[in-house]
Each structure stands twice: as C-alpha cells, then as structure tokens.
Design a protein around this motif. Structure first.
Motif, short mmCIF file in Angstrom:
data_model
loop_
_atom_site.label_atom_id
_atom_site.label_comp_id
_atom_site.label_asym_id
_atom_site.label_seq_id
_atom_site.Cartn_x
_atom_site.Cartn_y
_atom_site.Cartn_z
N GLU A 47 -49.47 0.64 23.81
CA GLU A 47 -48.74 -0.39 23.08
C GLU A 47 -47.60 -0.92 23.95
N GLU A 102 -38.37 -3.21 16.12
CA GLU A 102 -39.59 -3.49 15.36
C GLU A 102 -40.82 -2.84 15.99
N ILE A 103 -40.77 -2.56 17.29
CA ILE A 103 -41.91 -1.94 17.95
C ILE A 103 -41.63 -0.50 18.37
#
Length: 162
Positions: free
Chosen positions: A106, A156-157
C-alpha cells in the motif's frame, strides 16, 4: 495531554546514531537506487526499534529480509515485529505491507525521511500509552494531526488503529 513534536532529520539521525553499530555496506551486487539518507544511516547502525510499528533494519538485516521477497522494484527496509513490513520503491516512496492482507503493498506517499518523522511520532504515542495505558480521543486527534503535518492526508492511510 500530549503535544507531538515532529523532529528534524538531523535530530532523528542524532538519536538513531547514539547506538552505532559496526559499519556495514550493502553488497556490491545489490543494484537499487537507495535514497542517500537511507543508505548512509543504515550502514552505520544496529537494527533499531524506533517505535512499536517501526523497526529500522541495518544494512545486513535489510539484505537478509529482501531475500525473502521477490520484489525487484521494492526494498524492504523496516518491519514492526508482527510480520508487517515497510518498503521503498525505486523512486524513494514508502509502501506498507500488511502480512494479513493479500500481500499487497500500500503506497504511503511519503519519503524515507518522512517515514522517520512518522516513526518518531509513533514513538511519542507509544511512550504516552506506556505511561497512561489509554489513548483518549484528544490524544488520538493530536496524533493524527501530527501525521498530517508530515504529509497532508497521511492519517487517512496510516495502517494502524490508534
């Protein structure tokens, strides 16, 4: 309440280099475009646990870790002790590998230097949690705000629950 401090790269390097290891270079057979700060730092240190989610591998351990992964476009440079890993791509962008989910990488959209800053923010949260055994909503909010100062949208990540 805690006020998270984002350390400069110089402060971070000074902190990490307090525990110098034996200088070790990467084998000449490794052809990867490492960020210069990364290469100069990890060849001087022992593997270092910065925070609960950030164990920076020294050069030798990083080479050994990368033997496990057949990802020529990525370099594993850190882990967290639970099987998750942190990778750099050939552009110096950090990726997160969660061993529980499909073995996907990711993108974190941060550099190695920003990862170090994030690791030291996590360290501050770890110290707070060790002392109080609880993370209140204002502390959680302050933690996420600090992440977003490193890079807008990082909270957010961020791959872990606070």
């Amino acid at each position: 309440m805690i006020s998270f401090k984002i350390l400069s790269i110089e402060e971070i390097e000074a902190e990490i280099l307090k525990e110098k290891g034996n200088g070790q270079n990467f084998p000449k057979t490794i052809d990867f475009p490492f960020p210069e700060n990364y290469k100069s730092l990890v060849t001087l240190i022992k593997t270092t646990e910065i925070a609960s989610e950030a164990i920076l591998f020294n050069a030798v351990e990083a080479v050994n870790e990368n033997k496990e992964f057949v990802l020529s476009d990525y370099w594993c440079f850190a882990g967290n002790g639970q099987g998750d890993r942190w990778f750099l791509d050939k552009n110096g962008v950090v990726f997160f590998y969660d061993h529980d989910y499909d073995e996907r990488l990711e993108p974190m959209n941060i550099s190695f230097e920003q990862w170090l800053q994030m690791a030291f923010i996590i360290q501050q949260l770890d110290l707070y949690f060790d002392e109080y055994d609880y993370v209140s909503e204002p502390v959680r909010k302050s933690f996420y705000e600090a992440l977003n100062l490193i890079r807008p949208g990082l909270s957010e990540i961020y791959p872990f629950t606070v």
